[in-house]
Design an enzyme around this catalytic site. Structure first.
Site, PDB file in Angstrom:
ATOM      1  N   GLU A   1       0.886  -0.705  -0.101  1.00  0.00           N
ATOM      2  CA  GLU A   1      -0.299  -0.138  -0.188  1.00  0.00           C
ATOM      3  C   GLU A   1       1.020   0.967  -0.172  1.00  0.00           C
ATOM      4  O   GLU A   1       0.970   1.881  -1.092  1.00  0.00           O
ATOM      5  CB  GLU A   1      -0.727  -0.259   1.488  1.00  0.00           C
ATOM      6  CG  GLU A   1      -2.040   0.853   1.092  1.00  0.00           C
ATOM      7  CD  GLU A   1      -3.393   0.232   1.721  1.00  0.00           C
ATOM      8  OE1 GLU A   1      -4.384   0.980   1.740  1.00  0.00           O
ATOM      9  OE2 GLU A   1      -3.071  -0.723   2.151  1.00  0.00           O
TER      10      GLU A   1
ATOM     11  N   GLU B   1      -2.692   0.282  13.248  1.00  0.00           N
ATOM     12  CA  GLU B   1      -3.962   0.670  12.663  1.00  0.00           C
ATOM     13  C   GLU B   1      -4.839   0.240  13.279  1.00  0.00           C
ATOM     14  O   GLU B   1      -6.467   0.955  13.328  1.00  0.00           O
ATOM     15  CB  GLU B   1      -3.849  -0.086  11.352  1.00  0.00           C
ATOM     16  CG  GLU B   1      -4.696   0.008  10.357  1.00  0.00           C
ATOM     17  CD  GLU B   1      -4.456  -0.828   9.300  1.00  0.00           C
ATOM     18  OE1 GLU B   1      -4.123  -1.921   8.987  1.00  0.00           O
ATOM     19  OE2 GLU B   1      -5.177   0.115   8.277  1.00  0.00           O
TER      20      GLU B   1
ATOM     21  N   TRP C   1     -11.789  12.522   3.817  1.00  0.00           N
ATOM     22  CA  TRP C   1     -10.577  11.892   3.341  1.00  0.00           C
ATOM     23  C   TRP C   1     -10.324  13.455   2.416  1.00  0.00           C
ATOM     24  O   TRP C   1      -8.812  13.979   2.561  1.00  0.00           O
ATOM     25  CB  TRP C   1     -10.949  10.378   2.647  1.00  0.00           C
ATOM     26  CG  TRP C   1     -10.400   9.411   3.659  1.00  0.00           C
ATOM     27  CD1 TRP C   1      -9.276   8.712   2.911  1.00  0.00           C
ATOM     28  CD2 TRP C   1     -10.621   8.789   4.684  1.00  0.00           C
ATOM     29  NE1 TRP C   1      -9.196   8.173   3.274  1.00  0.00           N
ATOM     30  CE2 TRP C   1     -10.079   7.634   4.484  1.00  0.00           C
ATOM     31  CE3 TRP C   1     -12.165   9.916   5.204  1.00  0.00           C
ATOM     32  CZ2 TRP C   1     -10.266   7.158   5.838  1.00  0.00           C
ATOM     33  CZ3 TRP C   1     -12.271   8.564   5.957  1.00  0.00           C
ATOM     34  CH2 TRP C   1     -11.534   7.582   6.594  1.00  0.00           C
TER      35      TRP C   1
END
Ligand code: BGC
Length: 741
Positions: A340, A623, A400
């Protein structure tokens, strides 16, 4: 960069070997100045007469490759002799290598292009340019393989072979721009803490710190001997090496010995790791003194410091700093280890205030925001990841996309650069217009598919999206971003009446749709009825956003805070918040008279809490709250990073509320601040400082019996309003102050 320089590349016989583009020249006259300008579609290292030039790592860095690529400028005056050899070794990097979890494109190294101009000035006033063209020659190099996710092979035993002349690459290229970001550099060197033989019999070296970079190895072995290293962030519950969470990223490094004394290092990739496993090693006894882990990240300057009377919080702070170091490698990434490592906008939105306390990140963000603006859609959309990777992160989501407004605003407040704010203002307005024009309801952002309160705990175990209704989150952010556009516009001297009006309408629509009797309610029209997770409005995240974004009336404050405290109690004194709610919940409590509960959450050790991971040996931020649970089980294989900085955003509360240092909206660059420390006897003391553009601001408090002693230092040109419970607010100007209360 000289406009006559040509992009050059090599033929496919290079395969996976990093090409070395070379050119020899002699100067003849005395050189008084020599500059090299270099770039690549790929990543490169520049050498003059076999010496590496500059401090950069993986330059030209990562920009939106559809639009622009940076070039770097180096002063090489002191490196030249009469006869010289320039060499540019290049790897695939972000420009040509596999990137994004879709792992495209599958190039070999013939896809790499480089460009350079060397500008010489002689002492007789004449000059000469040495430019990339088809007179350059291509050689093989010791780098036999390199991909960001999969690793690197350095073969010092292989002969260097001349392959022939370079080709001119006439394909369309992005615009070349002078470097706008920081150099990526090699920083801390971390020595191994121990060699472990795991229950499976694996030879594992522990560096004691999860980090990003590479392992340098000094060794003398026979020619062709191999050292093969796997990388991991954690061991599993049995103490064995654990790599499942790295998904498709192989993270394999192979060093092949020359037969002499070798020092190996990586050049064109990076690993996220705390442990390495020696899959191959030429000797029975491992000499751990030959290994050192080198941290690699952008050349940002440390500005903040913090320490307090609770060791676990101090460890948390260290984990936050290492989380930033690990994810500020040219762009703000979500995580640095699995397949990622992308510029997820939401993660940066959540963390940017903290980032700008810890380090000077103005240049770093300015570059990334520049790419965001270039990739913004005509209709104002902002992608989930910047630089955009097609088919990855293309969802357009609240919290976001709001990075387009929140990051420029936070960076402006931290450094006071109006030019940077002006540069981003069109993007900020366009994003607000995107939300405004979406769907049927003019003043709501409803009916879209978001990431929601990502990883929130209130929808049930194992579900990625928290329970809070996404329409509620989206409209709350619509209001908040609009309010920031108004603030930014005012700072820039713009007419903000249109956005002021819009803000009023969005706020009103939010209250009419998502609130009843002073508390949040569901708007049943869209996702409340059509998802496979429970959807709620009565959540910690919803209330935190309402309180933080000013979406309530004064008479509703007490009820909202009361309900938030109840919801925390209902969840056994813990948070249920995910990426969206977590950055706000402590502020929502302490801004509204419940600093005691904010401290309870900060000091909570049960899952979910910040200290849960600390108690489980974390050295970076996880995370998930419980990436490893009490039973030692992993959350999941697919999504379980141990180095995700998002929840490290709690430091903006530790700095802004515990120490109490807050920048006023009209006091960018810490010219006007409030100091309102919220003390707690359980912590005993806290002290910290920021080396602001305006000078150092330091605050400390310490319990002395029942009293608290405050020590405060303010630089010249900063005006601070000191607010201490039980004392009248006081204005402080440059100087040091001690108060006991
Ligand atoms: C990333 C996150 C990111 C998210 C979008 C994940 O794969 O690691 O940090 O924000 O996707 O929800």
């Amino acid at each position: 960069m000289n406009s006559n320089a040509k992009w050059i590349k090599c033929g496919s016989e290079i395969g996976e070997i990093s090409p070395d583009f070379r050119k020899c020249f002699s100067t003849g006259k005395k050189v008084v100045s020599a500059k090299a300008y270099v770039s690549a579609i790929g990543v490169y290292d520049l050498f003059i007469n076999q010496k590496k030039v500059g401090k950069g790592y993986m330059e030209p860095g990562w920009t939106s490759m559809e639009h622009r690529v940076q070039y770097q400028t180096y002063d090489i005056t002191d490196m030249l002799d009469e006869y010289n050899e320039i060499s540019i070794i290049a790897g695939k990097g972000w420009g040509c290598g596999e990137i994004g979890y879709i792992r495209l494109p599958h190039n070999d190294c013939s896809a790499i292009s480089v460009i350079a101009s060397i500008e010489l000035t002689y002492d007789d006033g004449t000059g000469e340019s040495i430019l990339t063209d088809d007179s350059w020659e291509v050689y093989t190099s010791e780098i036999a393989f390199s991909e960001i996710y999969d690793g690197e092979t350095v073969d010092k035993s292989a002969p260097v072979v001349r392959l022939g002349r370079a080709y001119i690459d006439n394909t369309a290229k992005p615009e070349l721009i002078d470097q706008v970001g920081e150099f990526i550099t090699e920083r801390e060197r971390v020595l191994p803490s121990e060699l472990i033989i795991t229950p499976k019999g694996e030879r594992v070296i522990d560096f004691g710190q999860n980090m990003v970079g590479y392992v340098e190895l000094s060794i003398k072995a026979s020619k062709g001997d191999r050292i093969v290293m796997s990388h991991a962030e954690v061991l599993d519950k049995d103490g064995n090496f654990y790599t499942d969470n790295l998904r498709g990223a192989k993270n394999l490094v192979t060093y092949i010995c020359s037969g002499g004394e070798d020092t190996f290092r990586l050049r064109f990739s990076f690993r996220g790791f705390r442990y390495i496993r020696l899959d191959e090693y030429p000797f029975d006894e491992v000499d751990i003194d030959g290994f050192v882990a080198v941290a690699v990240y952008s050349d940002i300057k440390r500005t903040g410091r913090f320490v307090c009377g609770n060791d676990k919080l101090n460890r948390l702070y260290s984990n936050i700093i290492w989380g930033q170091r690990s994810n500020f490698l040219d762009i703000p990434t979500d995580c640095p280890q699995r397949d990622e490592r992308m510029g997820w906008t939401g993660d940066a939105e959540v963390f940017c205030r903290t980032a700008a306390i810890n380090y000077d990140v103005e240049k770093f963000f300015r570059k990334w925001l520049g790419d965001m603006a270039l990739e913004q859609g005509e209709n104002g959309l902002i992608w989930g990841v910047v630089p955009l990777i097609r088919d990855c992160g293309e969802r357009i989501s609240a919290a976001w996309g709001d990075a387009a407004v929140i990051c420029p605003w936070e960076i402006y407040k931290a450094y006071g650069n109006l030019e940077m704010l002006r540069e981003n203002y069109p993007m900020m307005k366009k994003w607000v217009e995107y939300m405004h024009s979406f769907g049927e309801e003019e003043f709501l952002w409803a009916g879209a598919y978001h990431y929601g309160d990502w990883l929130g705990m209130d929808a049930g175990y194992g579900i990625y999206m928290g329970a809070t209704q996404t329409d509620l989150i989206a409209t709350a952010f619509f209001a908040y971003s609009t309010s920031l556009v108004v603030k930014a516009g005012k700072a820039l001297g713009e007419d903000t009446s249109y956005f002021e009006e819009l803000y009023k309408n969005v706020r009103k629509a939010f209250r009419e749709t998502f609130m009843k009797d002073g508390l949040p309610i569901i708007y049943p029209k869209y996702d409340a009825l059509s998802t496979d997770r429970p959807v709620k409005a009565d959540t910690q995240t919803a209330i935190s956003l309402i309180l933080r974004f000013g979406l309530f009336e004064e008479n509703e404050r007490e009820g909202l805070v009361g309900r938030l405290v109840e919801l925390i109690k209902e969840y056994d004194g813990c948070m249920t918040t995910g990426f969206v709610g977590t950055p706000h919940i402590l502020h929502a409590l302490s801004d509204n008279g419940r600093a005691d509960v904010a401290y309870d959450l900060l000091l909570q050790e049960k899952n979910p809490s910040w200290l849960f991971s600390v108690n489980h040996g974390a050295t970076t931020i996880w995370e998930h709250w419980d990436s490893i649970n009490d039973e030692g089980e992993m959350w999941d294989v697919e999504m379980n990073s141990f180095n995700h900085y998002a929840y490290g955003s709690v430091f903006d509360w530790m700095f802004g509320d515990m120490l109490g240092i807050k920048i006023c909206d009209d006091g960018a660059a810490y010219t006007k601040i409030e100091i309102e420390p919220l003390t707690d006897k359980r912590i005993g003391f806290a002290e910290g400082a920021i080396d602001s553009r305006n000078g150092e601001i330091a605050v400390s408090w310490r319990y002395v019996g029942e009293k608290v002693r405050y020590d405060i230092t303010i630089p010249e040109n900063t005006e601070a309003t000191l607010k201490i419970k039980g004392l009248a607010p006081k204005t402080l100007k440059g100087g040091s102050y001690t108060i006991v209360k």
